[in-house]
Motif scaffolding. Sequence first.
Motif, PDB file in Angstrom:
ATOM      1  N   HIS A  33       0.811  -1.220   0.000  1.00 21.42           N
ATOM      2  CA  HIS A  33       0.000   0.000   0.000  1.00 21.42           C
ATOM      3  C   HIS A  33       0.842   1.267   0.000  1.00 21.42           C
ATOM      4  O   HIS A  33       0.302   2.371   0.150  1.00 21.42           O
ATOM      5  N   GLN A  34       2.201   1.116  -0.158  1.00 23.36           N
ATOM      6  CA  GLN A  34       3.101   2.262  -0.221  1.00 23.36           C
ATOM      7  C   GLN A  34       2.914   3.192   0.971  1.00 23.36           C
ATOM      8  O   GLN A  34       2.749   4.397   0.838  1.00 23.36           O
ATOM      9  N   GLU A  35       2.935   2.625   2.136  1.00 23.90           N
ATOM     10  CA  GLU A  35       2.766   3.420   3.346  1.00 23.90           C
ATOM     11  C   GLU A  35       4.063   4.173   3.684  1.00 23.90           C
ATOM     12  O   GLU A  35       5.146   3.787   3.272  1.00 23.90           O
ATOM     13  N   ARG A  36       3.881   5.207   4.468  1.00 25.23           N
ATOM     14  CA  ARG A  36       5.063   5.893   5.009  1.00 25.23           C
ATOM     15  C   ARG A  36       5.654   5.011   6.100  1.00 25.23           C
ATOM     16  O   ARG A  36       4.930   4.409   6.899  1.00 25.23           O
ATOM     17  N   GLU A  51       2.575  14.379  12.999  1.00 25.86           N
ATOM     18  CA  GLU A  51       2.210  15.206  11.847  1.00 25.86           C
ATOM     19  C   GLU A  51       0.792  14.892  11.359  1.00 25.86           C
ATOM     20  O   GLU A  51       0.519  14.728  10.171  1.00 25.86           O
ATOM     21  N   ASN A  52      -0.142  14.769  12.356  1.00 23.30           N
ATOM     22  CA  ASN A  52      -1.566  14.513  12.102  1.00 23.30           C
ATOM     23  C   ASN A  52      -1.812  13.198  11.363  1.00 23.30           C
ATOM     24  O   ASN A  52      -2.817  13.052  10.644  1.00 23.30           O
ATOM     25  N   VAL A  53      -0.908  12.274  11.508  1.00 24.30           N
ATOM     26  CA  VAL A  53      -1.056  10.954  10.892  1.00 24.30           C
ATOM     27  C   VAL A  53      -0.898   9.912  11.994  1.00 24.30           C
ATOM     28  O   VAL A  53      -0.005  10.022  12.855  1.00 24.30           O
ATOM     29  N   SER A  54      -1.771   8.905  11.974  1.00 21.84           N
ATOM     30  CA  SER A  54      -1.669   7.845  12.985  1.00 21.84           C
ATOM     31  C   SER A  54      -0.624   6.823  12.547  1.00 21.84           C
ATOM     32  O   SER A  54      -0.528   6.457  11.369  1.00 21.84           O
ATOM     33  N   TRP A  55       0.210   6.381  13.526  1.00 22.92           N
ATOM     34  CA  TRP A  55       1.299   5.443  13.288  1.00 22.92           C
ATOM     35  C   TRP A  55       1.153   4.262  14.232  1.00 22.92           C
ATOM     36  O   TRP A  55       0.637   4.373  15.334  1.00 22.92           O
ATOM     37  N   ARG A  56       1.673   3.141  13.751  1.00 24.60           N
ATOM     38  CA  ARG A  56       1.804   1.950  14.593  1.00 24.60           C
ATOM     39  C   ARG A  56       3.302   1.684  14.729  1.00 24.60           C
ATOM     40  O   ARG A  56       4.012   1.513  13.722  1.00 24.60           O
ATOM     41  N   LEU A  57       3.819   1.650  15.970  1.00 21.70           N
ATOM     42  CA  LEU A  57       5.248   1.505  16.233  1.00 21.70           C
ATOM     43  C   LEU A  57       5.540   0.182  16.935  1.00 21.70           C
ATOM     44  O   LEU A  57       4.695  -0.343  17.692  1.00 21.70           O
ATOM     45  N   ASN A 112      -1.179   3.561   9.157  1.00 22.64           N
ATOM     46  CA  ASN A 112      -2.200   2.510   9.343  1.00 22.64           C
ATOM     47  C   ASN A 112      -3.091   2.281   8.133  1.00 22.64           C
ATOM     48  O   ASN A 112      -4.124   1.616   8.252  1.00 22.64           O
ATOM     49  N   ALA A 113      -2.725   2.821   6.976  1.00 21.28           N
ATOM     50  CA  ALA A 113      -3.592   2.641   5.807  1.00 21.28           C
ATOM     51  C   ALA A 113      -3.742   1.175   5.443  1.00 21.28           C
ATOM     52  O   ALA A 113      -4.845   0.680   5.143  1.00 21.28           O
ATOM     53  N   GLY A 114      -2.640   0.449   5.453  1.00 20.46           N
ATOM     54  CA  GLY A 114      -2.706  -0.963   5.113  1.00 20.46           C
ATOM     55  C   GLY A 114      -3.525  -1.755   6.107  1.00 20.46           C
ATOM     56  O   GLY A 114      -4.275  -2.668   5.729  1.00 20.46           O
ATOM     57  N   ARG A 115      -3.380  -1.433   7.382  1.00 17.95           N
ATOM     58  CA  ARG A 115      -4.176  -2.129   8.401  1.00 17.95           C
ATOM     59  C   ARG A 115      -5.668  -1.921   8.168  1.00 17.95           C
ATOM     60  O   ARG A 115      -6.473  -2.855   8.253  1.00 17.95           O
ATOM     61  N   ARG A 116      -6.015  -0.641   7.894  1.00 17.97           N
ATOM     62  CA  ARG A 116      -7.438  -0.353   7.675  1.00 17.97           C
ATOM     63  C   ARG A 116      -7.952  -1.073   6.433  1.00 17.97           C
ATOM     64  O   ARG A 116      -9.071  -1.592   6.417  1.00 17.97           O
ATOM     65  N   THR A 117      -7.142  -1.063   5.391  1.00 20.72           N
ATOM     66  CA  THR A 117      -7.570  -1.742   4.160  1.00 20.72           C
ATOM     67  C   THR A 117      -7.754  -3.228   4.395  1.00 20.72           C
ATOM     68  O   THR A 117      -8.754  -3.833   3.956  1.00 20.72           O
ATOM     69  N   LEU A 118      -6.806  -3.842   5.086  1.00 22.88           N
ATOM     70  CA  LEU A 118      -6.932  -5.272   5.367  1.00 22.88           C
ATOM     71  C   LEU A 118      -8.123  -5.562   6.283  1.00 22.88           C
ATOM     72  O   LEU A 118      -8.869  -6.530   6.069  1.00 22.88           O
ATOM     73  N   ALA A 119      -8.336  -4.717   7.296  1.00 22.86           N
ATOM     74  CA  ALA A 119      -9.479  -4.927   8.205  1.00 22.86           C
ATOM     75  C   ALA A 119     -10.796  -4.815   7.443  1.00 22.86           C
ATOM     76  O   ALA A 119     -11.713  -5.628   7.642  1.00 22.86           O
ATOM     77  N   ASN A 120     -10.899  -3.811   6.562  1.00 20.14           N
ATOM     78  CA  ASN A 120     -12.121  -3.661   5.768  1.00 20.14           C
ATOM     79  C   ASN A 120     -12.307  -4.857   4.834  1.00 20.14           C
ATOM     80  O   ASN A 120     -13.436  -5.329   4.620  1.00 20.14           O
ATOM     81  N   HIS A 121     -11.198  -5.326   4.270  1.00 17.41           N
ATOM     82  CA  HIS A 121     -11.280  -6.487   3.385  1.00 17.41           C
ATOM     83  C   HIS A 121     -11.770  -7.719   4.138  1.00 17.41           C
ATOM     84  O   HIS A 121     -12.565  -8.516   3.625  1.00 17.41           O
TER      85      HIS A 121
END
Length: 468
Positions: A81-84, A125-131, A155-164
Motif C-alpha cells: 500500500h506504499q505506506e510511510r 504530523e496529524n497521521v496515525s502510526w503503529r510503532l 495505518n492505511a494498510g491495516r485499515r484496508t486489510l481490516a475492511n477487506h
Amino acid sequence: MVEITRSLRSRLAGWLLLGATLLGTLLLVDAWINAHAEANRDYDAQLRAAALTIADGIRWRDDQPVVSIPAAALRILAGEHQERVFYSVFTQDGRRLGGNLALPIKPAWQKSARQSSVYLDTSFENVSWRLHGQSFELAGWSSNESLQIWVGHTNAGRRTLANHLFMPALIRFIVFLMGAALFGGLAIRSALRPLHRLRDQLRTRAADDVTPLSARVPGELSELAKTLDDLLTRQRNARAQLLRFVADASHQLKTPLAGLQNASELALKESHPAAWHRALQQIHGSADRTSRLARQLLNFTRLRHVPSSPPASIDLVALAADCTREWADAPSAFRHDLGFAAFDRATGPVKGEAWALRELIGNLIDNALRYTPAGCAITVGVRRRGQNVELSVEDDGPGVDEALIARLGQPFERAGRTDEHGSGLGLAIVRSVIDRHQGRLHISNRDGGGLLVSVCLPMSGQPPERTS
C-alpha cells in the motif's frame, strides 16, 4: 367499541426484524473487532520481521555499530500500500544512531522496550502510526552493544486489510436480514392462516347460525376458539330462551285477547243494555289483565336487556314502607291484612336503581295478594343481615309445594296455580332485579304455614338519596 391498532402481522414482523437486527449487529461488531485484531496481528508480524531484518543489517566498524538499513526491511515496512515508514536505532543510553524521521520516541517507551517487545499507536504530523520497539544484544569483535530498534508505518494498510476481512461479514449480514425478512414473512403468513380461516368461517355464517365452530386451530388459538364456542353456546341458549319467551308471551296474550273478542261478539248479538253492560265489564277486565301483562313484559325486557343506569344509595326501609302504603290502598288488598314492619331501622342504604327496587317490592306484594285466600296476613319487613339488608314478604296462606319452589322465578311459572288471573312474570321480574343488584333470593315455606320470600342486597357506604 373495537379500536383498531397495529396489525398482528406488522407487530410480529417488527419484533422478528428487531431481534434479527440486534443479533446481526452484535455479530457485525464481533466481526469488526476480529477483522482489526487479525489485521493488527498480520501487520505487527511485519513490523517484527522488519526489526529483525534491520538488526541483521547492522555492521561493526572500529568496534562501533554502523546502521545500514537493508532494502528488504523498507519493503517489508512499506508493503503493497506504499505506506510511510519509520525506523530509528538507539543505543543503550538513548542516543540515536540513525533514522529517517524525527518521530519522537519517549523515554518511557524505550524503558518498556528494554524489558520486552513493545507495540503502540501514536500520532505524528496529524497521521496515525503503529510503532514496534525491540532491544537487541549485538556483539562486535571486542565489545557487545545493546541497541534498541524502533520501526513503524502508517495505518492505511491495516485499515484496508481490516475492511477487506470485514466485508464478507457485512455481506452475510445483509443477506441474513433479507432472508430473515423473506422467511419471517412466510412464517408469519403461515402462522396467521388459521386465524384467517376462523375469520372466514365466522364471516360467512348466517345471522341465526349459532352452532359450534368446526375448525382446526393450533394450541395457541385453542382458548380463543373455546371462548368463541362458549359465546355461541350462550347465544344459542339465549336465542332458545327468547323464542320460548315469545311463544309463552304470545300464549299469555292470546287468552285475554280471546276473552275480549268473545265478549265483544256476544255483546254484538245482544240488544238489551244489561247484556251490553255485562260484556263491557268482561271487556274491561280482560283489557286490565292485558295491560298488566304488557307492563310486566315491558319491565321484564327492560331489566334483561337495557343497561343499568348509574346506581344510587337508597333507603330500603323508606322505599318498602312507601310501596306497602300504596298497595294497602289497592282494591286487591282490602280482603287481606297487609302491613309493614321495620325490624331494624338502623339498616344502611343499598346501592341500586329505585324504579327496579320499587318494581321488585310491588311484585312480591302483588303475588302474596293474588295467591293467598282472603283474610290472610301479609307482612313486609326490612332487617339488617351483616353487611346486607334483607327485604322479606311473608304470609300465612297455604304455601307452595316443596317440589315446585325451585321452579318459581321462571317466566310464566305459576306453581301449578290456575285459579287466578296471573301471568307468572312476577317472580321472574324479581329475580331479574336481584341479578341486576348482585343480591340473593330465598323462597321457603314457613313452619306455621304460609310462604316466606326474602331478598338480600349489599349495603352501600354512601348516605341514601330521596326516592319518590
